[in-house]
Design an enzyme around this catalytic site. Structure first.
Site, short mmCIF file in Angstrom:
data_model
loop_
_atom_site.label_atom_id
_atom_site.label_comp_id
_atom_site.label_asym_id
_atom_site.label_seq_id
_atom_site.Cartn_x
_atom_site.Cartn_y
_atom_site.Cartn_z
N PRO A 2 0.81 -1.21 0.00
CG PRO A 2 -0.76 -1.56 1.67
CD PRO A 2 0.58 -2.03 1.20
CD GLU A 3 4.92 2.45 -2.36
OE1 GLU A 3 5.22 3.55 -2.82
OE2 GLU A 3 5.69 1.47 -2.35
CE LYS A 51 3.31 5.58 3.12
NZ LYS A 51 4.46 4.65 3.08
CG ASN A 165 10.97 0.05 0.31
OD1 ASN A 165 11.79 0.94 0.51
ND2 ASN A 165 11.31 -1.23 0.19
NE ARG A 269 10.03 1.62 5.64
CZ ARG A 269 8.89 2.08 5.14
NH1 ARG A 269 8.69 2.03 3.84
NH2 ARG A 269 7.97 2.59 5.93
#
Length: 283
Positions: A2-3, A51, A165, A269
C-alpha cells in the site's frame, strides 16, 4: 504494497460502498474502541490523506486507519464470503444494507473527533495525490536536511505524503542515483525533477489495478496529466514489458543496461538498485 496510489483506490472503494448509507452494524476490534457503537450513524465520506484513510461519520467522528505494509480493506456484498484473511486478523467491520467493509491487519485504527483529525495527519507534508500538492514545498522540506540519504527522505511522510518503498526504489533508479546519496549531493536540478516525477507516477497509477513505472507506462499519461520531467539522459525503449524497473527484480538484468539488480535489506524495507546505472554510495 500500500502506497499513496493504493490508498487512494481503497478510499474510493470504501466511499462508494459506505458514503451516504446508515451503518447497521459496526465492530472495532481494538481494545480502546471495542465498546464504541457506531450503529445508526451515516457515513459521510471516505478520504485518503497520503497513506492514511479517514472515514468520516455522522456526529463529528472520524475512523482513522493506516495500512502500513500489509493492511487491507475489503468490501463484500450481503452473504458473500469474506476472503481477506483469517478472522483473528480482522480489526474493523462496517456494515450497511448493501455492503460490508472489513479491515484486515490494520496496525493503526482509532476513532477521533473529526475536528481533531490534525492529530493523526497534521504532520504530513504535501499530498502527492491531494488538492494540497505543492512541489515547491516538498522540495524545500527535502532540502531542509541535506545530509539525509535521498531514499530515507522520500519515505518521510513529513516531506511529501504518499511515497512508499516501491516508489522510493523506482524514483531513485529514474534519477540515476542510489538511495543512499545525500539529498544535498544530488546534481543540480535533479531534486525538482524527481519530485515532479513522483507526482507524475503516482497520478498515472491512481486508477490502475497493477502499479507500473516503466517507460512505456510513462508514455501513457491520463487525460489532462502533464508529461513527466525527463531524466538526465534519454532512456532506450524497453525490449520487453516489465511493470517495474528495479523493485522486486534482484539478480535479474537491469532494463537499461543488463547489469544484475542488487538488493539490500534495511529495517524490513528491501532496497533495489542497479549498481551500474545509479551513482552514489552503496551498502
Amino acid at each position: 504494497m500500500p502506497e499513496g496510489d493504493t490508498v487512494l483506490q481503497t478510499a474510493a472503494r470504501l466511499h462508494a460502498a459506505l458514503a451516504g448509507r446508515v451503518l447497521t452494524h459496526a465492530d472495532l476490534r481494538v481494545p480502546r474502541f471495542a465498546t464504541s457503537d457506531l450503529s445508526g450513524r451515516t457515513v459521510l465520506d471516505v478520504t485518503a490523506r497520503g497513506k492514511h484513510l479517514l472515514t468520516r461519520i455522522e456526529g463529528g467522528l472520524t475512523l482513522h486507519s493506516h495500512l502500513r505494509m500489509d493492511g487491507a480493506w475489503r468490501v463484500y456484498a450481503p452473504g458473500e464470503r469474506w476472503r481477506g484473511g483469517p478472522g483473528h486478523q480482522i480489526r474493523a467491520v462496517l456494515t450497511n444494507a448493501d455492503h460490508t467493509a472489513v479491515g484486515y491487519r490494520l496496525p493503526v485504527l482509532e476513532l477521533l473527533r473529526t475536528s481533531e483529525e490534525s492529530k493523526a495527519v497534521g504532520h504530513l507534508g504535501p499530498d502527492l495525490l491531494g488538492p494540497d500538492w505543492d512541489p515547491a514545498l516538498a522540495v524545500d522540506r527535502l532540502l531542509a536536511a541535506p545530509d539525509r540519504p535521498i531514499g530515507e527522505a522520500l519515505l518521510d511522510q513529513r516531506n511529501l505524503a504518499g511515497i512508499g518503498n516501491v516508489y522510493k526504489c523506482e524514483l531513485c533508479f529514474l534519477a540515476r542515483v542510489t538511495p543512499w546519496l545525500p539529498v544535498g549531493a544530488l546534481p543540480d536540478g535533479v531534486l525538482p525533477r524527481l519530485v515532479a516525477l513522483a507526482h507524475r507516477l503516482l497520478d498515472a497509477n491512481r486508477d490502475r489495478p497493477t502499479r507500473t513505472t516503466t517507460i512505456r507506462a510513462e508514455r501513457r499519461p491520463r487525460t489532462g496529466t502533464p508529461a513527466p520531467a525527463p531524466p538526465q539522459r534519454p532512456l532506450p525503449p524497453l525490449r520487453v514489458q516489465e511493470p517495474l524497473y528495479v523493485y522486486g527484480r534482484v539478480h535479474r538484468p537491469c532494463l537499461r543496461c543488463g547489469t544484475p539488480i542488487r538488493k539490500a535489506d534495511e529495517a524490513d524495507r528491501p532496497t533495489y538498485w542497479c549498481p551500474a546505472c545509479q551513482s552514489g554510495p552503496m551498502p
